[in-house]
Write a protein that holds these residues in place. Structure first.
Motif: not given
Length: 659
Positions: A587-592
């Motif tokens: 699972a990958i979440t992008t912040f900026g």
């Protein structure tokens, strides 16, 4: 019946490829216009036949025709439609058919868009392309026939390798093959020019668009493969120096050198011998990559085939085309006239230095990739050459190459002024120092090499922009005039700027993601939390889900920032019953521009799970830089001055005599 139609179309394509390889070549040698005219229609018809064959195989996958052995071994009736289609080339036989399809496509494109090419050269190029097509069509029909029938047909198939059941399979192999096979056009132009005896600036202009297109596809293909491995394999890395990864990097390095060398040849008619050699080597390295993947000499997630017969056949193709091309080059090279004279400090000199570093880097990768194979063949000893070797040798050679990149466009042709070029790059130098200082303030002085890497990235980015600013006289002319100059700039100038700046963007992502990344491996139960990069990660619990052809256990995580929930992440473990295979879905979440990455390990009976949590600062810049490079290539390719073939001179109108 449709499978037999596809098989028959492939046989007809082979017959037509043999005709295309003989008649136009003989016509070019004897100046027979009728035989020369065969080349174009033959190339287009060959593409249509191979396309029909490929469509027949796709149809067999879509309808789950389990009377076809290839479909049985690589598909399943419950598999989603997208993966049924992409599964067509998710195996050895189908991927080789895709290779031949793209090869035929490029031949048809030369026939369709090469109208400004001299008829003799065009016939020779298409004949050489048909030689390659004939060899691979014969390989497919004799050793890798995708249309073999089974009788009786099984009720169900064995399913596709679960790792390949991903959108990446729809994008990565076609892009990479377009790059690999695109290099065959440069090779065909080189062999045709050596046969014809005409190698000049016009030839460089004809070959450059095809090389640029191949380079763009290779860039995107390598980047997509890197991102696919990053999110699919669950290990959090983006480059492993796997031999098959290296096999795609080598032709990219050679194609990059060829692009720059062709510019020198086009502008100054210099480096003729070197440019032709690079055209041969770029495709030779592409063929080498094919051999590594298809021969069974490597064991890798990328490889499909393990049949020695296939390996020997591809090795024979490799020897014929590489050996034949280099032999012809050795025979003809001494007859090529030397090009223009130039000073060492000049744009030509900078491009030669660029070529020197690129070819040495390709040689390093080639050595590290083949040495273990050669050693095992000779002594039986098995060793692995991995990241420590490549990082120790490759990076120190790449750094000076990147340092000189901004200087090249600032130097004049024939004789340049290094001091003046340096003065034009003061802004880039200042931006590099400032970026390093800001990085030291934010991250500390613990890793001086990382600070240097950040400085190098900004040196490349601002250096590329400085070249554009210099050309429009920014700050040295009224603003309105600078904007007029900017509007009138050729697209290739913007393309060069973006390509060089894209390299800097990728370098910045590599430095940040490898130096300041964090990794935590821990065992968690429902309700447990962990702090990651000033955020709190909480495991809410587990749930079971059923997919089209798999069952999965999903762990639900909530990400909190300052006490507020900002994201939900659901890594999972999937079980594919048909293959009895377990996969990890990260699972990958992008912040900026940064990413939080979670992958799961084993789940214990006590409902605890091993979790790997990564924080990857600026990691998205690695692939964003590749996209910027490719956009630069597209802009350059769209430049009206960069056409497939030099324009024919307009006919001179002669006034009729007065009566």
């Amino acid at each position: 019946m449709i499978a037999e139609l596809g098989h028959f179309a492939l046989i007809l394509a082979l017959v037509l490829a043999v005709v295309q390889s003989v008649l136009p070549f003989w016509g070019a040698m004897t100046d027979d216009r009728r035989l020369i005219a065969v080349a174009g229609p033959a190339a287009v018809t060959q593409f249509l036949l191979v396309g029909l064959s490929f469509a027949a195989l796709v149809h067999a996958y879509i309808v789950s025709d389990f009377s076809v052995l290839n479909v049985v071994e690589n598909s399943h009736s419950q598999k989603p439609l997208l993966y049924k289609i992409t599964g067509t080339w998710g195996n050895h036989e189908g991927s080789m058919l895709l290779w031949v399809l793209i090869l035929a496509l490029f031949g048809a494109m030369v026939a369709a868009f090469g109208r400004n090419l001299p008829d003799r050269l065009k016939a020779l190029v298409l004949a050489v392309q048909a030689w390659i097509a004939s060899a691979f069509l014969l390989f497919v029909l004799l050793t890798s026939n995708p249309f073999i029938r089974l009788n009786p047909a099984p009720i169900e198939g064995n399913d596709l390798n679960p790792v390949l059941q991903d959108i990446g399979l729809a994008v990565h192999p076609p892009l990479l093959y377009l790059g690999y096979v695109g290099c065959s056009i440069a090779f065909a132009f080189a062999i045709a020019a050596l046969i014809d005896g005409r190698i000049d600036a016009a030839w460089a202009r004809w070959v450059r668009p095809w090389t640029l297109a191949a380079w763009m596809f290779l860039t995107l293909g390598i980047a997509m493969g890197s991102y696919w491995a990053y999110y699919e394999l669950g290990w959090g890395g983006f480059w492993f120096w796997d031999p098959v990864e290296n096999a795609s990097l080598m032709p990219w390095l050679a194609a990059t050198a060829l692009l720059h060398s062709a510019i020198v040849m086009e502008k100054r008619e210099a480096l003729k011998i070197w440019t032709v050699l690079l055209a041969i080597l770029a495709f030779s390295l592409s063929l080498l990559g094919t051999f590594l993947v298809r021969s069974g000499v490597l064991t890798s997630v990328h490889t499909f085939a393990s049949d020695p017969t296939r390996g020997v056949f591809i090795l024979a193709i490799l020897c014929v085309f590489i050996g034949g091309g280099l032999s012809l080059f050795a025979f003809r090279a001494t007859r090529l006239a030397p090009g223009g004279v130039f000073a060492p400090i000049s744009r030509e000199g900078a491009l030669i230095l660029n070529n020197l570093f690129l070819t040495v880097l390709a040689a390093v990768v080639l050595t590290g990739t083949l040495y273990p194979l050669v050693l095992e063949a000779l002594t039986g000893a098995r060793i692995s050459v991995g990241a420590p070797f490549f990082n120790l040798i490759f990076i120190p050679l790449a750094v000076p190459l990147l340092i000189i990149v901004p200087f090249g466009p600032m130097l004049a042709w024939k004789r340049g002024d290094l001091r003046a070029a340096s003065e034009r790059l003061f802004a880039a130098f200042g931006a590099a120092i400032l970026a390093a200082a800001v990085s030291a303030w934010l991250a500390g002085m613990d890793d001086v090499l990382a600070l240097f890497g950040v400085a190098l990235a900004f040196w490349l980015i601002v250096g590329a922009l400085s070249e554009l600013a210099f050309r429009v006289k920014l700050g040295r002319a009224p603003v309105a005039e600078s904007f007029r100059r900017l509007a009138g700039m050729p697209r290739s100038a913007f393309g060069t700027t973006l390509a060089h700046a894209g390299v800097g963007v990728t370098v910045l992502g590599l430095v940040a993601a490898t130096t300041w990344a964090s990794e935590d491996i821990l065992t968690m139960k429902a309700g447990d939390t962990v702090e990651v990069a000033s955020r709190t990660l909480k495991l809410d619990g587990f749930q079971q889900r059923a997919g089209p052809n798999y069952a999965e256990t999903v762990a639900r995580f909530t990400v909190y920032d300052g006490g507020a929930a900002v994201a939900v992440m659901e890594p999972s473990k999937r079980n594919f019953a048909a293959r009895q295979t377990m996969t990890t879905e990260a699972a990958i979440t992008t912040f900026g521009l940064s990413q939080l990455y979670i992958s799961l390990g084993d789940i214990t009976p006590e409902s605890a799970v091993t979790v790997r949590v990564f924080w990857k600062p600026l990691v998205t810049l690695i692939w964003l830089g590749a996209v910027v490079m490719a956009i630069g290539g597209i802009l350059s390719l769209s430049d009206r001055r960069l056409r497939v073939g030099a324009p024919k001179p307009a006919r001179r109108t002669v006034a009729a005599p007065a009566e």
